[in-house]
Scaffold this active site. Structure first.
Site, mmCIF file in Angstrom:
data_model
loop_
_atom_site.group_PDB
_atom_site.id
_atom_site.type_symbol
_atom_site.label_atom_id
_atom_site.label_comp_id
_atom_site.label_asym_id
_atom_site.label_seq_id
_atom_site.Cartn_x
_atom_site.Cartn_y
_atom_site.Cartn_z
ATOM 1 N N GLY A 120 0.541 15.301 39.711
ATOM 2 C CA GLY A 120 0.737 15.595 41.138
ATOM 3 C C GLY A 120 1.258 17.003 41.390
ATOM 4 O O GLY A 120 1.674 17.326 42.492
ATOM 5 N N HIS A 138 3.480 3.891 33.713
ATOM 6 C CA HIS A 138 3.235 5.175 34.376
ATOM 7 C C HIS A 138 4.556 5.945 34.470
ATOM 8 O O HIS A 138 5.612 5.331 34.665
ATOM 9 C CB HIS A 138 2.641 4.931 35.766
ATOM 10 C CG HIS A 138 2.169 6.186 36.411
ATOM 11 N ND1 HIS A 138 3.031 7.063 37.030
ATOM 12 C CD2 HIS A 138 0.934 6.747 36.494
ATOM 13 C CE1 HIS A 138 2.329 8.098 37.480
ATOM 14 N NE2 HIS A 138 1.059 7.924 37.163
ATOM 15 N N ASN A 145 -6.037 5.969 40.385
ATOM 16 C CA ASN A 145 -4.709 5.397 40.652
ATOM 17 C C ASN A 145 -4.309 5.831 42.059
ATOM 18 O O ASN A 145 -3.921 6.980 42.268
ATOM 19 C CB ASN A 145 -3.723 5.933 39.595
ATOM 20 C CG ASN A 145 -2.290 5.530 39.884
ATOM 21 O OD1 ASN A 145 -2.031 4.669 40.730
ATOM 22 N ND2 ASN A 145 -1.353 6.159 39.182
ATOM 23 N N TRP A 146 -4.430 4.904 42.988
ATOM 24 C CA TRP A 146 -4.177 5.268 44.399
ATOM 25 C C TRP A 146 -2.687 5.362 44.717
ATOM 26 O O TRP A 146 -2.308 5.800 45.797
ATOM 27 C CB TRP A 146 -4.821 4.239 45.340
ATOM 28 C CG TRP A 146 -6.317 4.216 45.319
ATOM 29 C CD1 TRP A 146 -7.157 4.886 44.460
ATOM 30 C CD2 TRP A 146 -7.168 3.483 46.205
ATOM 31 N NE1 TRP A 146 -8.466 4.614 44.758
ATOM 32 C CE2 TRP A 146 -8.508 3.749 45.823
ATOM 33 C CE3 TRP A 146 -6.930 2.623 47.277
ATOM 34 C CZ2 TRP A 146 -9.597 3.182 46.496
ATOM 35 C CZ3 TRP A 146 -8.021 2.057 47.944
ATOM 36 C CH2 TRP A 146 -9.327 2.340 47.549
ATOM 37 N N LYS A 147 -1.844 4.901 43.804
ATOM 38 C CA LYS A 147 -0.384 4.910 44.028
ATOM 39 C C LYS A 147 -0.062 4.183 45.348
ATOM 40 O O LYS A 147 -0.795 3.272 45.735
ATOM 41 C CB LYS A 147 0.156 6.334 43.972
ATOM 42 C CG LYS A 147 -0.300 7.048 42.688
ATOM 43 C CD LYS A 147 0.411 8.324 42.407
ATOM 44 C CE LYS A 147 -0.141 8.927 41.114
ATOM 45 N NZ LYS A 147 0.570 10.101 40.668
ATOM 46 N N GLU A 203 -0.539 11.353 29.864
ATOM 47 C CA GLU A 203 -0.243 11.978 31.150
ATOM 48 C C GLU A 203 1.034 12.811 31.021
ATOM 49 O O GLU A 203 2.139 12.281 31.167
ATOM 50 C CB GLU A 203 -0.031 10.905 32.226
ATOM 51 C CG GLU A 203 -1.265 10.080 32.526
ATOM 52 C CD GLU A 203 -1.279 9.620 33.965
ATOM 53 O OE1 GLU A 203 -2.312 9.797 34.612
ATOM 54 O OE2 GLU A 203 -0.254 9.105 34.460
ATOM 55 N N GLY A 259 -5.151 10.602 39.984
ATOM 56 C CA GLY A 259 -4.249 10.244 41.084
ATOM 57 C C GLY A 259 -4.757 10.816 42.395
ATOM 58 O O GLY A 259 -5.630 10.255 43.052
ATOM 59 N N GLY A 260 -4.208 11.969 42.781
ATOM 60 C CA GLY A 260 -4.520 12.568 44.079
ATOM 61 C C GLY A 260 -6.009 12.646 44.394
ATOM 62 O O GLY A 260 -6.435 12.291 45.504
ATOM 63 N N GLU A 302 5.889 7.536 36.759
ATOM 64 C CA GLU A 302 6.666 7.281 37.984
ATOM 65 C C GLU A 302 7.444 5.979 37.860
ATOM 66 O O GLU A 302 8.568 5.862 38.354
ATOM 67 C CB GLU A 302 5.721 7.266 39.207
ATOM 68 C CG GLU A 302 5.263 8.676 39.549
ATOM 69 C CD GLU A 302 3.905 8.768 40.222
ATOM 70 O OE1 GLU A 302 3.401 7.744 40.719
ATOM 71 O OE2 GLU A 302 3.344 9.877 40.226
ATOM 72 N N SER A 336 -3.345 15.946 37.414
ATOM 73 C CA SER A 336 -4.011 16.978 38.223
ATOM 74 C C SER A 336 -5.476 17.221 37.844
ATOM 75 O O SER A 336 -5.962 18.351 37.897
ATOM 76 C CB SER A 336 -3.217 18.287 38.183
ATOM 77 O OG SER A 336 -1.935 18.084 38.744
#
Ligand code: PGA
Length: 260
Positions: free
Chosen positions: A180, A100, A10-12, A174, A240-241, A102, A219
């Site tokens: 993150g 998600h 997930n590159w956001k 999640e 993610g990251g 966010e 994470s």
């Protein structure tokens, strides 16, 4: 094998066209190097909307698949700023991340809105990756399982009538406090929630419970991936990251246990 493991990046909101191209080229090269010797595993990247078309044209026959990070409910029309599932399909997407945390926390998405989107994703031929997870205060109050159950039950009415179509559903646990933040849930915490979700699937969707994949996200990095991905009810990861670095992402793909 019951379920093919799935790793999703997930590159956001990261990646201009050039950087997105560069990242996907590196990931794609790594995936094709592994073809044949790689354990059976599906790998998906979810770049921002603006990079989808370009990336799709670079992927060609690659085993790497594409997904969206969100979608609108409707097919087309006067919905300024929305992107429909059909448009995602048109850019080569097969998956879409929905609900998600966010989206829920920053853009006001409710359980009901997530449910509408799940229905639309099935209508539009996309595999929905439905995110569930508790906030830190909810975990501290001992409400984790209730929260994920509520979020899961909200989407249940939006699943297709036909049991044959339901295995396209993917769940992603999640925990919001782990996204993150560098704080990862322990393997035991992850397994407890995944096992509970598997139980909910068995109760409500007995025909398909063993076919629905449940991913963990929050994470995940190369150093902790193996022990999380080894848990019995964990079928892969939502990254993610670490998905923004091709080597880290590929190391996580390599951490999928050998199920063959
Ligand atoms: P993270 O994000 O790996 O950076 O914690 C996961 C996600 O938000 O899907």
């Amino acid at each position: 094998m019951l379920r093919c493991p799935l790793v999703v990046g997930n590159w956001k909101m990261n990646g201009l066209i050039e950087t997105a191209q560069d990242l996907v080229d590196r990931v794609q090269a790594g995936i094709s190097d592994r073809e044949g010797r790689q354990r059976m595993c599906e790998v998906v990247v979810c770049p921002p909307y603006t990079a989808l078309h370009t990336i799709n044209s670079r992927l060609g026959e690659s085993a790497l698949k594409l997904g969206g990070q969100n979608m609108g409910v409707e097919v087309e029309g006067a919905f300024t700023g929305e992107v429909s599932g059909i448009m995602l399909r048109n850019c080569g997407c097969r998956y879409v991340i929905l609900g998600h945390s966010e989206r829920r926390a920053l853009f006001g998405e409710t359980d009901e809105m997530v449910s509408w989107k799940v229905k639309s994703a099935f209508r539009d031929g996309l595999n929905p990756i439905v995110c569930v997870g508790e906030e830190l205060a909810e975990r501290e109050r001992g409400e984790t399982l209730q929260v994920v159950e509520r979020q899961f039950l909200a989407v249940l009415p939006s699943l297709p009538e036909s049991p044959a179509k339901r295995p396209a559903l993917v769940l992603a646990y999640e925990p919001v406090w782990a996204i993150g933040t560098g704080k990862t849930a322990t393997p035991a915490q992850v397994q407890e929630v995944h096992h509970y979700l598997r139980g909910l699937l068995k109760k409500h969707l007995p025909d398909t419970a063993d076919k629905v994949r449940i991913l963990y996200g929050g994470s995940i990095k190369p150093s902790n991936a193996a022990e999380i991905l080894a848990q019995e009810d964990v079928d892969g990861g939502l990254i993610g990251g670490a998905a923004l670095n091709a080597n880290d992402f590929l190391d996580i793909v390599d951490a999928i246990p050998d199920l063959t």
